[in-house]
Design a protein around this motif. Structure first.
Motif, short mmCIF file in Angstrom:
data_model
loop_
_atom_site.label_atom_id
_atom_site.label_comp_id
_atom_site.label_asym_id
_atom_site.label_seq_id
_atom_site.Cartn_x
_atom_site.Cartn_y
_atom_site.Cartn_z
N TYR A 5 47.32 -34.53 27.40
CA TYR A 5 46.09 -34.79 28.12
C TYR A 5 45.63 -33.47 28.69
N GLN A 7 42.30 -31.92 29.73
CA GLN A 7 40.90 -32.25 29.94
C GLN A 7 40.21 -31.16 30.74
N CYS A 9 36.98 -30.37 32.70
CA CYS A 9 35.94 -31.16 33.36
C CYS A 9 34.81 -30.25 33.82
N ARG A 24 32.36 -34.78 30.76
CA ARG A 24 33.53 -35.25 31.51
C ARG A 24 33.55 -34.58 32.89
N SER A 106 39.60 -38.97 36.17
CA SER A 106 38.58 -38.27 35.38
C SER A 106 37.70 -39.32 34.71
N GLU A 108 34.59 -40.18 31.66
CA GLU A 108 33.90 -39.80 30.43
C GLU A 108 32.84 -40.85 30.11
N SER A 119 38.75 -42.19 32.36
CA SER A 119 39.53 -41.92 31.16
C SER A 119 40.99 -41.56 31.43
#
Length: 192
Positions: A5, A7, A9, A24, A106, A108, A119
């Motif tokens: 994971y 991510q 952002c 995101r 988070s 999305e 998410s």
């Protein structure tokens, strides 16, 4: 199978959520390190039912690898001036313990449902951990910048980083790929 994971952002979206920009974004909703409890003083209206509007930090990057239930969760995020000052003083004191309580999420955009969804999150619960100890000098994995960031100038905000390993307790994280598709992932292991 190994799942990562990682991510990235958008902090611009995080500070000022625009429902027409499908980027995101994410927040730390609660954070306590040792006896330092941070004030949720960043306001953002999240277009997700049940999401909080006051946040401790805006996430810029989030990383976790589920190869083992004890892999650290790493968060890069932005803090307000007040929380940056508290964290700076706390880390410079070098006398704090490494206990961490954190709640984050988070978000999305789901193009089929035409809405945002969470998410990757802690299921609106705090999870318990300790700051990761980094080799070779055994420093704790925590940092806060002395200088404000420039990509979002209002409100004034500062970069911070921490990496958390779980305590000896079975906990869970939630991963979702749409509004309706979710998976519960274990984090931490109970010691009997």
């Amino acid at each position: 199978m190994t799942i990562s994971y990682s991510q990235e952002c958008s902090v611009i979206q995080g500070f000022n959520v625009n429902p027409n920009r499908h980027q995101r974004f994410g927040y730390i909703d609660y954070l306590r390190i040792g006896d330092l409890e941070f004030v949720p003083d960043i306001h953002a209206n999240v277009p997700v039912d049940g999401a909080k509007s006051q946040h401790v930090g805006v996430i810029s990057d989030l990383f976790w690898q589920d190869t083992a239930k004890v892999s650290p969760i790493t968060l890069d995020f932005r803090l307000s001036v007040s929380n940056q000052q508290k964290l700076m003083q706390y880390t410079q004191g070098n006398n704090f313990n490494s206990d961490v309580l954190v709640e984050f999420a988070s978000y999305e955009y789901d193009p089929n449902a035409h809405t945002f969804y969470s998410s990757f999150n802690t299921d609106k619960e705090t999870i318990e951990g300790d700051l990761e100890v980094l080799a070779p000098d055994s420093q704790l994995a925590i940092y806060v910048s002395k200088d404000p960031e420039t990509d979002v100038q209002s409100p004034v905000n500062y970069f911070a980083y921490l990496s958390i390993v779980p305590t000896a307790k079975a906990q869970q994280l939630i991963s979702a790929t749409s509004v309706t598709i979710k998976e519960v992932l274990p984090w931490g292991v109970s010691v009997v």
